[in-house]
Structures are given as C-alpha cells and as structure tokens.
Design a protein around this motif. Sequence first.
Motif, PDB file in Angstrom:
ATOM      1  N   UNK A 128      -2.195  44.407  44.311  1.00  0.00           N
ATOM      2  CA  UNK A 128      -2.098  44.024  45.617  1.00  0.00           C
ATOM      3  C   UNK A 128      -1.421  45.020  46.457  1.00  0.00           C
ATOM      4  N   UNK A 129      -2.112  45.237  47.514  1.00  0.00           N
ATOM      5  CA  UNK A 129      -1.401  46.516  48.571  1.00  0.00           C
ATOM      6  C   UNK A 129      -0.973  45.810  49.911  1.00  0.00           C
ATOM      7  N   UNK A 130       0.192  46.280  49.974  1.00  0.00           N
ATOM      8  CA  UNK A 130       0.628  45.816  51.373  1.00  0.00           C
ATOM      9  C   UNK A 130       1.557  46.795  51.816  1.00  0.00           C
ATOM     10  N   UNK A 131       1.560  47.020  53.336  1.00  0.00           N
ATOM     11  CA  UNK A 131       2.324  48.017  54.018  1.00  0.00           C
ATOM     12  C   UNK A 131       2.620  49.251  53.150  1.00  0.00           C
ATOM     13  N   UNK A 132       1.511  49.925  52.532  1.00  0.00           N
ATOM     14  CA  UNK A 132       1.489  51.235  51.735  1.00  0.00           C
ATOM     15  C   UNK A 132       2.155  50.970  50.297  1.00  0.00           C
ATOM     16  N   UNK A 133       2.522  49.666  50.228  1.00  0.00           N
ATOM     17  CA  UNK A 133       3.053  49.633  48.648  1.00  0.00           C
ATOM     18  C   UNK A 133       1.934  48.937  47.741  1.00  0.00           C
ATOM     19  N   UNK A 134       2.010  49.164  46.692  1.00  0.00           N
ATOM     20  CA  UNK A 134       0.819  48.708  45.803  1.00  0.00           C
ATOM     21  C   UNK A 134       1.435  47.932  44.408  1.00  0.00           C
ATOM     22  N   UNK A 135       1.282  46.784  44.351  1.00  0.00           N
ATOM     23  CA  UNK A 135       1.931  46.066  42.979  1.00  0.00           C
ATOM     24  C   UNK A 135       0.833  45.881  42.184  1.00  0.00           C
ATOM     25  N   UNK A 136       1.080  46.260  40.819  1.00  0.00           N
ATOM     26  CA  UNK A 136      -0.004  45.685  39.767  1.00  0.00           C
ATOM     27  C   UNK A 136       0.162  44.328  39.586  1.00  0.00           C
ATOM     28  N   UNK A 137      -0.878  43.463  39.296  1.00  0.00           N
ATOM     29  CA  UNK A 137      -0.821  42.115  38.932  1.00  0.00           C
ATOM     30  C   UNK A 137      -1.404  41.579  37.733  1.00  0.00           C
ATOM     31  N   UNK A 138      -0.754  42.754  36.849  1.00  0.00           N
ATOM     32  CA  UNK A 138      -1.235  42.572  35.421  1.00  0.00           C
ATOM     33  C   UNK A 138      -0.756  41.301  34.681  1.00  0.00           C
ATOM     34  N   UNK A 139       0.464  40.683  34.987  1.00  0.00           N
ATOM     35  CA  UNK A 139       0.931  39.658  34.358  1.00  0.00           C
ATOM     36  C   UNK A 139       0.585  38.191  34.864  1.00  0.00           C
ATOM     37  N   UNK A 140       0.004  38.408  36.110  1.00  0.00           N
ATOM     38  CA  UNK A 140      -0.507  36.942  36.948  1.00  0.00           C
ATOM     39  C   UNK A 140      -1.431  36.202  36.348  1.00  0.00           C
ATOM     40  N   UNK A 141      -1.364  35.075  36.006  1.00  0.00           N
ATOM     41  CA  UNK A 141      -2.511  34.044  35.704  1.00  0.00           C
ATOM     42  C   UNK A 141      -3.073  33.518  37.012  1.00  0.00           C
ATOM     43  N   UNK A 142      -4.315  33.886  37.199  1.00  0.00           N
ATOM     44  CA  UNK A 142      -4.974  33.206  38.214  1.00  0.00           C
ATOM     45  C   UNK A 142      -5.454  31.664  38.204  1.00  0.00           C
ATOM     46  N   UNK A 143      -5.068  31.023  39.426  1.00  0.00           N
ATOM     47  CA  UNK A 143      -5.537  29.488  39.114  1.00  0.00           C
ATOM     48  C   UNK A 143      -6.880  29.204  38.586  1.00  0.00           C
ATOM     49  N   UNK A 144      -7.904  29.951  39.526  1.00  0.00           N
ATOM     50  CA  UNK A 144      -9.174  29.388  38.920  1.00  0.00           C
ATOM     51  C   UNK A 144     -10.042  30.691  38.426  1.00  0.00           C
ATOM     52  N   UNK A 145      -9.357  31.467  37.724  1.00  0.00           N
ATOM     53  CA  UNK A 145     -10.128  32.566  36.950  1.00  0.00           C
ATOM     54  C   UNK A 145     -10.032  33.629  37.938  1.00  0.00           C
ATOM     55  N   UNK A 146     -10.533  34.753  37.601  1.00  0.00           N
ATOM     56  CA  UNK A 146     -10.365  36.003  38.488  1.00  0.00           C
ATOM     57  C   UNK A 146     -10.943  35.677  39.949  1.00  0.00           C
ATOM     58  N   UNK A 147     -10.396  35.909  40.888  1.00  0.00           N
ATOM     59  CA  UNK A 147     -10.930  35.372  42.339  1.00  0.00           C
ATOM     60  C   UNK A 147     -11.675  36.977  43.011  1.00  0.00           C
ATOM     61  N   UNK A 148     -12.266  36.633  43.983  1.00  0.00           N
ATOM     62  CA  UNK A 148     -12.735  37.783  44.658  1.00  0.00           C
ATOM     63  C   UNK A 148     -11.777  38.762  45.410  1.00  0.00           C
ATOM     64  N   UNK A 149     -11.849  39.947  45.526  1.00  0.00           N
ATOM     65  CA  UNK A 149     -11.005  40.483  46.262  1.00  0.00           C
ATOM     66  C   UNK A 149     -11.030  40.181  47.719  1.00  0.00           C
ATOM     67  N   UNK A 150      -9.898  40.430  48.473  1.00  0.00           N
ATOM     68  CA  UNK A 150      -9.774  40.277  49.953  1.00  0.00           C
ATOM     69  C   UNK A 150      -8.299  40.299  50.516  1.00  0.00           C
ATOM     70  N   UNK A 151      -8.381  39.844  51.814  1.00  0.00           N
ATOM     71  CA  UNK A 151      -7.182  39.608  52.286  1.00  0.00           C
ATOM     72  C   UNK A 151      -6.263  38.418  51.684  1.00  0.00           C
ATOM     73  N   UNK A 152      -4.973  38.458  51.349  1.00  0.00           N
ATOM     74  CA  UNK A 152      -4.101  37.419  50.659  1.00  0.00           C
ATOM     75  C   UNK A 152      -2.636  37.650  51.028  1.00  0.00           C
ATOM     76  N   UNK A 153      -2.148  36.477  50.534  1.00  0.00           N
ATOM     77  CA  UNK A 153      -0.591  36.576  50.726  1.00  0.00           C
ATOM     78  C   UNK A 153       0.019  36.894  49.305  1.00  0.00           C
ATOM     79  N   UNK A 154       1.035  37.460  49.192  1.00  0.00           N
ATOM     80  CA  UNK A 154       1.755  37.570  48.025  1.00  0.00           C
ATOM     81  C   UNK A 154       3.253  37.197  48.349  1.00  0.00           C
ATOM     82  N   UNK A 155       3.542  36.043  47.443  1.00  0.00           N
ATOM     83  CA  UNK A 155       4.790  35.540  47.688  1.00  0.00           C
ATOM     84  C   UNK A 155       5.927  35.739  46.176  1.00  0.00           C
ATOM     85  N   UNK A 156       6.975  36.052  46.621  1.00  0.00           N
ATOM     86  CA  UNK A 156       7.998  36.110  45.614  1.00  0.00           C
ATOM     87  C   UNK A 156       9.170  35.321  45.909  1.00  0.00           C
TER      88      UNK A 156
END
Lengths: 388, 296, 363, 363, 332
Positions: free
Chosen positions: D256-284
């Motif tokens: 996930x890339x936002x404002x120049x930063x990039x987080x790896x999402x390795x540990x994240x479990x997707x809700x419905x299997x791997x999604x398509x790439x695209x604009x998204x919200x990242x919440x913590x």
Amino acid sequence: TDLEVTHWWTSGGEAAAVAEFAKAFDATGNKWVDGAIAGSGGTARPIMISRITGGDPMGATQFNHGRQAEELVEAGLMRDLTDIAEEGNWKEVIHPSSLLDSCTLDGRIYCVPVNIHSQQWLWLNNKVFEDNGLAVPTNWDEYAAAAPKLQEAGIVPLAMGQQPWQTTLAFQVLLTALAGPEAYTKIFGEKDAELAGSEEMAKVFQAAATARDMSKDSNVQGWNDATTMVITGKAAGQIMGDWAQGEFQVANQVAGEDYTCLPGLGVNEVIMTGGDAFYFPKVDDPAITEAQGELAKVMLSPEAQVAFNLKKGSLPVRGDVDLAAANDCMKKGLDILAKGNVIQSPDQLMSADSLTQVNDLFVEFFNNPSMTAEDAQSMFASIVGNAD
Amino acid sequence: MAAATRPARWHRNISAKVAAVPMIITAVVVFIGGTAWTVLYSFTNSKLLPREKFVGLAQYDRLWSSSKWLISIENLAIYGAFSLIFSLLIGFMLAALLDQKIRFEDTFRTILLYPFALSFIVTGLAWQWILNPDFGIQHVVRSLGWESFNFDPLYNPEIVIYGILIAGLWQGTGLIMCLMLAGLRGIDEDIWKAAKIDGIPMWKTYLFIVIPMMRGIFITAIVLIASGIIKVYDLVVAQTGGGPGISSEVPAKYVYDAMFLSQNLGQGFAASTMMLLTVVIIVVPWAYLEFGGKRK
Amino acid sequence: MEPSISINNLSLSFGSLDVLKDLNLDVGQGEFLVLLGSSGCGKSTLLNCIAGLLDVTGGQIFIGGRNVTWEEPSQRGIGMVFQSYALYPQMTVAGNLSFGLKNAGLPKAEIQERVNRAAKVLQIEPLLNRKPAALSGGQRQRAAIGRALVRDADVFLFDEPLSNLDAKLRADLRVEIKQLHQKLSNTMIYVTHDQIEAMTLADRIAIMRGGQILQLASPNEIYNRPANKYVAEFIGSPTMNFFEGELEEAGGNYRFTSGGKTFSLDGYTFQNGPPAAGAAWFGIRPEHMVSGAEADTALVRLDGQVELVEPLGSDTLVRFTTGDQTLWVRMDGQANIRHGDAITVGFDPARANLFDKTSESRL
Amino acid sequence: MEPSISINNLSLSFGSLDVLKDLNLDVGQGEFLVLLGSSGCGKSTLLNCIAGLLDVTGGQIFIGGRNVTWEEPSQRGIGMVFQSYALYPQMTVAGNLSFGLKNAGLPKAEIQERVNRAAKVLQIEPLLNRKPAALSGGQRQRAAIGRALVRDADVFLFDEPLSNLDAKLRADLRVEIKQLHQKLSNTMIYVTHDQIEAMTLADRIAIMRGGQILQLASPNEIYNRPANKYVAEFIGSPTMNFFEGELEEAGGNYRFTSGGKTFSLDGYTFQNGPPAAGAAWFGIRPEHMVSGAEADTALVRLDGQVELVEPLGSDTLVRFTTGDQTLWVRMDGQANIRHGDAITVGFDPARANLFDKTSESRL
Amino acid sequence: MTKTPHLLKGSMKYDAGPAEAGPDRALRHGDGTPSGSRMVEGPAGRKPRKALSRRNILIYGTLIVVCLYYLLPLYVMIVTSLKGMPEIRLGNIFSPPVEITFQPWVKAWAEACTGLNCDGLSRGFFNSVKILIPSVILSIAIASVNGYALANWRFKGSETFFTILIVGAFIPYQVMIYPIVIMLREIGLYGSLTGLVIVHTIFGMPILTLLFRNYFASVPQELFKAARVDGAGFWAIYFQIMVPMSLPIFVVAMILQVTGIWNDFLFGVIYTKPDLYPMTVQLNNIVNSTQGVKEYNVNMAATILTGLVPLTIYFISGKLFVRGIAAGAVKG
Ligand SMILES: Nc1ncnc2c1ncn2[C@@H]1O[C@H](COP(=O)(O)OP(=O)(O)OP(=O)(O)O)[C@@H](O)[C@H]1O
Ligand SMILES: Nc1ncnc2c1ncn2[C@@H]1O[C@H](COP(=O)(O)OP(=O)(O)OP(=O)(O)O)[C@@H](O)[C@H]1O
Ligand SMILES: [Mg+2]
Ligand SMILES: [Mg+2]
C-alpha cells in the motif's frame, strides 16, 4: 282522576286565582295537578307544544285564545268541546259572545275562555299635576298639552318601559282610543290597508309621535318600573293594562285620590276582550277525557268565574255574575263591558306573525326619534296589507 | 407465511370505535339529521307546527328584507368580534396572573368564576340596574360631584351592544380563565427555565412560547366562545329585550322570537339555516385544516 | 486568578430534603469545570442555582465578582443546556436557536450567521426547519446545545449535553466544545457522567456526593491521587480494586497486609507525611495491573482464576478471583484469555492508593 | 437456531421521509443484539416498529415465529425502556413499576416481590414512593429501566437505557443486565451509543445507517473486521486512522502506497481472496499503534510531531502529524509526552483494515 | 478581572445590582470572614419575598380590581335580597339595607309559589340533583372517552365525524327542540329522565369532546406508547394514565357541565314531566312572571340560592387544579 293542567300564571295574584279553579275542580272528585311555567309566549308555549307533539300531553293547558292554537286544532291534537259547549249553552252565557268565536274553528268549539283583560288605561299621578299647577287631565289631549310644562319641571310626562310589548300596547291603545273601535276592527280584523294609510289614521300616528316625545326620558325596562316612576312622581302617567293597578295598591295609593285611571284614554271608553282560554289536548285515556269535560264545565261555572276573576283582577266572561267586591277602576271596566263597548283583541284578529311585525315596527318607532310618523304609517299600512 | 399486505382492519382499534359510537350517532343522527330537517322546513311556511307547505325561498326573502334581522347580524358581528378578543385576552391574562403561585388562588378563581354559575335571568337585572343612568353607576358618580359624567350604555341605541358586552364578559371570562389555567398547568417547567435563561421577558415567553404550546386549549376556547356568541340570547333578553328599539337584537333571538313568539317556524328555520350556513362556511375549512388527514 | 463564579456556603432544600449543603466552590475566569457525581447527588440542582432557576435556601453566588444571589437568570450572563432539552416545541430548530438572539435585538444578519455557525458545528443544518417533535433524541439534544452556543455568554452551564449522542459525534462535539472554550475563553460548568469527557475537557473536576463537593482538583490529580475512597471508586472504569487490611510500620518502612498477603509500600508517597499504622484500604486500578510476561517482573504478584472476560475490542477486561477477593484487570484487546484460565497479575504498589479505614480519606 | 425476532423487508416513512428502508434482521432466540448507529439513523424507530408502536409502511415482523406485524404492543410479549423515560408522572415509582403487572393480573404478593427485586438491582428502593417529578435525571432513567425489568417479557427492547447514568452505576447496571440476560435468556435488543456497552453486552452488533443495517456481526468481528469504512470509522474511540492511497500487487504480494510511504501487507488477510489493485483506504486503530521502545521493532514506522495530548488517566490519547496526515495514537496513562514532542510510532499492517476507495467495502 | 466582550449586550445587561458590588468585594479579599465561613456582605440566602414588591402590587392589584368588577353585581344582588320591597322601590341600589330582612331568602327557598305549589326552590332541588348527577357523569364520561379516542386512537373517518360534531356546537338549541322531540318520541324516551340525560349528553358533546381531544393530544406520545407496552389497553390507558394526568381539564369540563345542566331550564322542562321538573323551573316561575308585582329581593335571593350548588363545586374542585402533566416526567 288526576289531571295535569299547565299554565303560566305564577305571580301571587294569578296563582291565587288558579287555586280557585283547582279548588272547584277538586271538589268534583278529581285532582288538579298543577304544571305552572312562568313566562307566557316565549317560554311556556314551546314547552306546551313539545309536550303535545311529543306524545305526552297534559290534561289541559292555558293558551291565549285567538289564533295561536289554530294549527294544533287543525292537526287534530285538540279535543273538540262542542258537545260540552252545547250542553252548557255557552253561546248564551258567554258575554261578550265574540270570546267564543275565537274558540271556534269550522263551527266546532275547542277552548274555554276564562277571563277578560282590559288594556286601555291611562294611569295618572294626581299629585304631580297639582304640584305643577296643572289640572289632572281627563283625556289624552289635555294630558298631551300638559306635557311641556311637566318636562320643564324635570318630570317625565309619560313613563314607558323598554320592552317591545309595552310600546305596541301603547300604540294599540292610542289607535282604539283616538280613531275609535270601528277603525280598529277594520284595520286588524279586515286588514284594511287603505284605512291604515288614510288621513284619519295620521292623527293616531301623530299622537304616537307625541307619546314618544313625552316618554323620551323614561329609562326603565319593566312595566312595573315605569309604574313605580308614576307612583314616586318621577313621571306623570303611564299607558298600561289593568294589572298596573296592583302596583298602586301595594304602594297604598287610593284610586281617585292619589291616582286617576282613564279607560280608553278618556276618549273612547272601550275594552279589549283579550284574555285567557284553556285547551284540552286529545288523549286516549277515557278517564282523563272525562275529567277534561268536568274541568271545562267547572271553569265556566258562575261560582268559579267570580272567585277566579276577583283574585285575578280581570273581568269574568259571563255577563250573568255579580262582582260586588270589585274596586273603583274595575267597576269602570265592568260598566263599559255592560254597555257593550268591546273590541276583540288583536290576538283574535291577526296571526301572531303579523302581530310581531307590528310589534317590531312600534318598537322601532318609539326608540328611533328620527323615524317620522308618516314613515311609520306607511310601513304600518303595508304590514296590514300583507297580514293574514 | 401470512400475507404481506395489511389485513382488514375494521376490528383493530375496536374499543376506540366502540367508544366513538355515541359521537357518531350524535353527529349523524342528531346534528346532520336535525340540520337537514331544519333546512328542509325553512322552505315551508310552517307556523306553529312544522308542516310541509313549501313556499320556496319566500322565508329567505322576508328574512333579508327584515331590518330586525340585518341589525341582528350587525350586532352579532360587533359583539362577536369584541367578545372573542376580550374573552381570550382577559381570560388568558387572568389565568396567567393566577398561575404566578399566588396566595388565595382558590378564592380568586372562585370569584372570577362565580358569574358563570348564576343564571342570567336575574343577574341581567342587576346589570341593568347598575348600568341604569338614573340609579346605577352614572347616578353614583354624578352624585359624587361629577355632573357631566355619562354612562348609559344600555339606554343608548348606538352603544347598547357594548353595554351587553360588559355583562357578557363578566359572565363568560371566568370559564375561559379556568380553561387557560388548565392549559398553563400542562406546560413543562423546564420550558420556563429555558426561556428565563434566554432572557426572554415574561410577556414574550407567554406570547411566543407558551401560547403556541397551548394551541389546543385556544382552539377549544375559541370554539367555546364562538358557539356561545352564536347562541347568545338570554343575555340580551335579560338586559334589554332587544332594545332600545331593536338596536340590540341578535340572530338567536330573532330565531327564537320567530319560532315561539311570532309562531312562524319557517322563518325561524330560515334564519337558523343562514346562521348555520355561515358557521359551516367558516368552520368546515378550518376544521379540515385543523383535523384533516395531513397529520399521522 | 479572579474567580468567575464563586459560591459561598450554598444550601438548598426541597421541603425537608436537603439537596445542597453548605457548598463552596470557586471557578476561575475561563476555567472549564466538570461536575461529576452519582445520579441524584445534586449536580443539576447546583447548576440550576447558579443559573438562578432555583431560589437558594442559604448562601451566596457571585458571577464575575457580582453578587447575583437574587438576580434574574437572564441578567447573570449565562447560557444553559438542559438535561431534558426543553426545546420550544412549536418553533423550528432555527427558531429555537434564534429566539433568544432576536429578543436581544441583534441584527438579522448576525443572528443568521450565528445560527448557521452553531448548526454547522452541531451538524444540524438539514434539521433547521424541523420542529422538535420530528427529531430523534440525539438531534434534539444537539438543537438544545445549539441554543446555548449561539448566546456567546460569559458562563456556560451544560447539563449532560452529550449523553444521548453516539461515540463518534460525541467525540466530535467534545472537541468542538473544547475548541469553543479555548476560542471564547468563557467559563464553563459541565455536568457529565462520561469520564472520558470529564478527563479530556476539564481544567478541574469537582466530584460531588450528597450535595457536597468531595474533591476539586485537576483530572490528573483526581485520577491519580483521589482524596478519598469514594472518589477513587467513582473514577475509573472498571472501578478500582480494593483490598481491606492493615497498614503496618516497621522502621519507617510501611507494609500492607491483607488476607495473608503482604505488600511492601516502599515506593508510595503518603499524602500528609507518614501515617499511623492501622486498618486501611489498599486500592489499585485495573489498568495498573499487568499480566503475562510483565507480571513476572512486578513487585507484587497475585495468582488467580479468570471468572469473566469482557472483550472491548481495544482492550479486554478480565475479572478474576484470588483468595476471597475479586479483582478486575485490564488487558490488551487481543489478549487470548478464557473463563477459567489461571493467570498471574502483578503491580507496583507505588501506583496504589491507600485510604484510612474509618475516615476513608487518602493516606 | 430458530429466530426469536425476524424482520422482513421492513420499511417505514414519516410522510415523505423514509426512515427505514427494506430492512431485514433476524435475532436469535436468547440473543443479545445491540443496535449502534449515528443519531437519527432510525434506531428508535426500528424499536418502535418491533414493539408495535408505529404502524409499518411495508414488510413484516415475526416474534417467536408469529407474524405480529399488526398485533397490539401488549400482545407481543415485549418489555421496553424508552429513550425519553416516559414515566407516568402521576404515579409513584412503585406505581410505575407495578402498572404493567397489575394490568397482567398478577397477584399482589408477586408484584410486590418483583418490584422490590428490581428496585434493589437498580438502587432505587428509597425512591419508590416519590413521583418522577421529584427525581433526578438518572433516577428517572433507572425507574424506567425498572419498569421494563419487572415484566419478565420474552423480548426486551432498550432504547439507550443507561445514557444518563454515571460510569460506576452504568458499569453495575451493565453487569446486571448481562446477568439478567444470562439468567432469563430472553432476547434483547439494545440501542446504545456507548461502545463499551455495545462490545461487552452484545452477542451481535448491528450497525445502522440511514435506515439500513450495514453490518451485523459479533463485537469482535465488527471491531476487527469492519465490513466497510463507515463501520470502521464508527466503532472505536478515538476513531480509526485512515491513509488514502493505492493498493499495488507484485507477484502475489500486496503493498500500500500513500503519501510517499509504502507498507507491505504481507500479514493481511483479504476478505474475499486477493483483490485487484487500485485506489484504497488503509485504516489502523489508535490502540494498534505502538510507540517508544516497541515502535522500534514494528514493521511499519512513522515519525511525527505531537499536536494534542488528552490524558484520560487510564490512557493518554495523542494526536500527531506525519506528513500531511493527522493520526491518533493511544498510549499508556502514565506516558510522559507533551505538545510539540517528536515521536515515532509503529504498527503491524496485519492489524490494518483495507477498504476499496469507491465502494468503501472491506478488501 | 478582564471581562470577555459581550456579544449579547442587550440580553445580558449587567445592571449594577442593588448596592453590593463594591464594598463586598473588598471584604472578600480582605479575608475578613471569621471562622472559615465564606459569607460576605450582600444578598445571601433565600431571596426575600417582599410583601409589597412591584410584582406583587401588580399581580394582586390587578386581581383585586378585577375582582371588584366581578363582585359588583353580586353585591347589588345580595344587598337587594336583604331589603324589603318598599326600600327597593325607593332606595339606591348600592346602599346597604337599612333593615336587614331574611324573609326574601326564606321565601325564595321555601315559600315562593309556582302556581299552586308554594314551597319555593326547595321543591325542585332534588329533581335537579337527580338530573345533574347522571347527566354530568355521562356527558363527561362519553366526551372524555371520545376525545381520548380521537387524540390517541384515530381511525378512518373519525375526524370527519368530529368535524360534524364541532359544527353542531354552533347550532342554536332552539332549532333542535322539535327534531329532538320527534327523535325521543320515536325511541320512546320522551318525558323520561333518561331522555333528558341523553339530551344533555348530546348538547355537551361537541365542546367537551374538543376540550378533551385537544388536551389529550398534548400528552407526550411516549407515555401512551409506554402504557401500551405495559399491556394497558384502551380503557386501562384511559383510566390510569390519561385521567389522572388531566385533572385540570376534567375540572373545567365539570364546571362547564355542572353549570350548564344545573342552570338549564328549557330542556329540563321540555323533555320531562312536571314531577321531574328541575329547580330552575321554580326559579323561572319566581323570576319570570310577566304580570303582577316583581319581588326583586326574592328574585335575587332565589338566583343566588340556585347558584350555590355550582359555586360549591367550583370551590371544592379547586384542589384538583394541580399541575397536570408534571414537569420533566418526560425528557424531550
Ligand atoms: N414523528 C416524526 N416525524 C418525522 N420525522 C421523524 C419523526 N420521528 C423521527 N423522525 C426522524 O426519523 C429519523 C430517525 O429517528 P429515530 O428517532 O429513529 O433516530 P435514532 O436512531 O433513535 O436517533 P438517536 O440516537 O438520536 O435517538 C430522524 O431523522 C428523525 O428526525
Ligand atoms: N422538585 C424536586 N422535589 C423534590 N426533590 C427533588 C426535586 N428535584 C430533585 N430532587 C431530588 O434532589 C436530588 C438532586 O437532584 P438533581 O437533579 O440535582 O440530581 P443530579 O445530580 O442532577 O442527578 P442526575 O445525574 O441523575 O441528573 C435528587 O435526590 C432528587 O431526587
Ligand atoms: Mg441531573
Ligand atoms: Mg433514538
């Protein structure tokens, strides 16, 4: 049998008079159940009519004789008294006979007239005239002539209450007295509009205008308040029926000495044969029918007539009875009656509806100084023309 | 599974419907029935008894050419307008005064209300005396030295209707006051507090907050007063008998006189039909707005 | 600081019920004071007295240095939000907001602007033309707040203004109120039941009980150094854990013994110097107890059995028993713990609170 | 499990305002369901429909398998606590409590006993003979709860019953309600704004918005796996922190890339299997961020400057800025941190929540 | 101290309060208060309620003046009723009686004649009571239930009927006399007490229904909802929730009906028989005789006597004028 009798005689004298009928009736073994409701026309009448039409009629009821009850009779709600009348020979005994005419419809008799009330009186306070250096008038013209002087002295020449019937009464008295009984009968009985509008009648209206002027400072409502003005000397005189005499008596005034009574305004001494009558609604119960007949007879019996009328202060409907106990003014009345100077009351001649119109006219006339005598006369003529 | 549509619902609310039966009967049988009967007979020339002798609009012709009727209407309009305004005004102000947690509230309330308990047949006489220029207030004031003082409302055709108003208000405002007091007693105390904090003067609080909250009571009061006005009769009879002359006649008296004095029922019915017509023209649109379906 | 509101020996009774008893309170100019207390302790009554809506039975009230004890509410320069809203039912929300201003004779434009501003802050713009009857509970409450806000008074009194709002909106409004306070720097007295509100908003918190103020201090002080056991128990959720026992002294070192356990109190700072030994309460907050690995290094350790687990998402509350004592401990939101588990918790007695057994005041 | 309450396509409008729209909801036998949602979203309206106090515009309501859509409220076997209390003003508290029981024709002794029991639970015994006007706000609310409790109905409906109570009492009552529920095992629907209540009491939580249910799931699920951004934002205080950015895929690994930063999402479990790439919200969530020493070992680290500190006693909320982003973080109550300090926080992206940019639903 | 600028100058005028600001503040900071008491000079404690405050003068002044206006006719009536006829005929209506006589009162109550029956007002008294009690109870019961149904349990058409009813309030009674005679005759109740009670109920219905409907509508809906959940049905809610909360309006209704029915003359006499005639028939007969001497003193006494029953009820019912929908019972 118990017989409920409704009437509107509730004041002391009236009630005492009714008691005489009741006593006489009870003496026949029946029982008079009294259903008095004060306040004649407006109050008592709808009650009586409702009772009769509601299917729960009283045994007998007072009504002004005249044309008021016609419809009840026509509707078949009233008992036909013809057989009793014939049996008692009413046609002969009742005097003046015109009284019975008003109980008659299509030749059948439906009511019992019980008394005659006279209205055509002028009552004067002798002292007021004497104090102002005037002779006590003996007729309307003298009285009217004295008026300005009285007014100057701060005395109301003619006391008159504000209730509509009082003004109408005054006019009718003026009419009969000044224009004479014939004119009266023509106008009210034959609805002679031409006469009503004639020159001859104009003087009556002028007199009415004078009376209006004479009474303009009279600020009372009730007729008895007006009478009190006369008694206390605030006013000089009043046109009122024979019942006014009671007030003078209560105030310990003596007829001829303290006050003077002039029947027919001292011009035409006549008496209007207005009065009261009893009707008997039709009922199913034969016992009640029986009792009704008894009552009708009792009411016309000479004894009951005398006893009743002495108490009531009115005149009996039988010419053949002796009223020795009557007072001065009443005797004057009896004399006139004996002479046969009688006229029928407007009730007997004209429908209540038309009378109300006449009433309204005079109420307006007496209270509206800007209404001229001519205006009033022409309106009067048109009412007479359309009357039934 | 049961039907998804609304079931037939006549039996829902059954108690309410049963409870409304007297109202429905009264409304339909008595008021509608009675009114229809009245209107029907206004086209007849019934005299003492109702009879089906139809005469078309004759009764109405006569009604509208009668100066007594015209004066009656005019008087009713004047009396009605003033009586409505002053009853509401005085009634409300008195209620507001009594609502100030005053002492002797019961006494004051009873004094203000007692005229309502006394029949007007005689109190009318008392008023007639009090207003009589020869021995009433005018007399008293004049005998105190103010010779030119003039106060004879019942004896002056121009202002007699206001004289009647004086007594009418005397008799009627007490009840309106009680009604208003009941309304004031139903208002939440916190509303007063909020208004106090908002710095709203007392009179404005009444005018803009409390009175609008008492809308229902005001409507009731207005109907009460207005129906009383339309029916005003004994007040006039007791005080002036319609006089001086016919200057204080009112429609209800016209109806009464026509029906029971003149014994011209047809005329009385025609007059009351006219009165009813006026009422219907005013009340029905208002009632429609007020009670009509719009609100749940 | 010159007090903005000063209350001297205030008392108030409803008939024979004394609701406020000789209460004294000074609120500084521009201060944000929160009143906390259990239901029925007299908070609303106190606000009403300050606002002049109840006639006091005794004492005085000063606002801005002026004795207003007998003054009319509207002359006191206050704005108030009522617990029961008390909206004018026949006016729209906009009408409710603007009525006081119109009455003060403000120009139309100004009124309009203030109403809009308040409506925006409170997110009630779409509701401005509705009447209170057509609003939800929370919407009504916001309208009521709006009515006070538009007044820009010197002193604002809030009676539980946010109690019917959802957490998100409440958080927003909380921040708004805080900012408003900073911007206008007027004095605010705020009644709430929400400790988060109390802690975040207050300059000082007054804890009330039975018509009296038990402690008046900064949030931090109240939380960390409650003046007596009542306050300690009242503040904090879950509530503080208490041990009943004996305070013992041995050569200047204090210990606390309860149910066979003894804690050293070496790190504890006594309120008024070293106290006498005797019966006492020992209190420790659930969030000051640690579990798992951290517990092993703690100064005091307790073994127990889990009785109840309440996962809050962000935290997990665990109730466990040790001996005859039931204690709450707050753990991480992800803590994997179950009813019946055996756990060990530990804490640092320096973080504890000691209260005298009889007077219940802090030692 | 046989549903105790089942709502099919329910809709309700006030005039032209559609408050509930085709709402479906099944509540299991004995389940404790909490309704959460922002003010005005239709929670009270829904409760009123279930209780039969509003005539629905469309749809059906089943209680205990019976279609009660058109039944009388009293025949539905429910008890209800109203948001506005709605106590009968002319009756004493005892009268209020016993009114329903008297209507049901219960014997006197039983009524007495139930009233006393409820009064005890709610700590209103001394108030039983007072009328509502002489009670404080919270006391009224307790009386209102008492009135529902005594009914022992199959289904209880609570409309924000605890909103005016202080934290301590609220905690007590919360436990009482929970125990009551466990003991009686009747179905409960509970509207609240308090997330602690929601999380601790609920078997399932329904999040409502604009008359519809957005998510209906267990508290844990709602908290940890919110179905969409609205829910994620709504639950949790302070609210979840969001980064707006791009979801990128590189050989099965997501970033996930936002404002120049990039987080790896390795540990994240997707809700419905791997999604398509695209604009998204990242919440913590703020409580999933760590600071201080722990931050050093975190997978993602952010440096920032402290903007606002809110000490809550038990915790400290800190707002800081990093880049153009403002974030909240929750720290220990004793954290010694000040406005302007520079801090480093870290978090584990496995604990994050990803939402599609357009549909806002969970990825 | 720095005063924050007032944005609301108008609404929050800081009138310099009655002589407190200056001196007491000096005292305050001089810490001159003894023994820990923080009391300082200036207003303290309960706001004194001056007996002669401006507000009180205004309130009581207005009330007293208004009461004088209301009491004037009563004064005239009482004074007149205590005079003998000669004194009335000649005297001033305002002057107190020279010789007080209670004879008129005795006469009005026990001796005045109605036709042949000379037992005054006492004759119809029990009839009046017999008419009053069922009529008042029935009319208020029906109208209040009706108003309650209209306010809280609307059904289709209810408002239409209600509108008709309201229009009915404006129909002059006289017009309805004959139609009702016919209706009562047809259902066989003409002349009975039941018939009269029904008539009173009918004519009381429009106003009373409106009265109750509008009052009940102002009761918060949530109370009604709470009661429905509590299993209270139509009647239970009515009796146990609505009625106790609406006492003031019941008092108003009672005032309205007691007065109306007690003073009614026309219906009482038209729709019943002489043995059921109410007291007002006697009153009418005493007062309304068209001829003969008017005994004003007896008339006045009779009127006051007749009014005593409603008056007593007004006074007793005063205690019921409590605050209705108690403050704060409902939030919002
Ligand atoms: N009688 C009414 N007429 C019109 N609109 C109404 C009415 N009652 C409620 N509403 C509207 O319906 C919506 C839902 O209201 P409801 O009371 O169900 O909200 P809620 O979710 O309970 O809110 P809160 O948490 O603030 O109590 C709101 O927008 C409200 O304004
Ligand atoms: N009008 C009144 N008459 C008698 N007692 C009252 C009255 N109003 C309040 N009380 C009592 O006074 C006490 C304090 O009430 P108050 O409303 O100030 O409480 P509170 O602290 O605001 O409580 P809450 O947090 O529940 O609103 C309560 O015990 C209450 O029962
Ligand atoms: Mg409170
Ligand atoms: Mg709600």
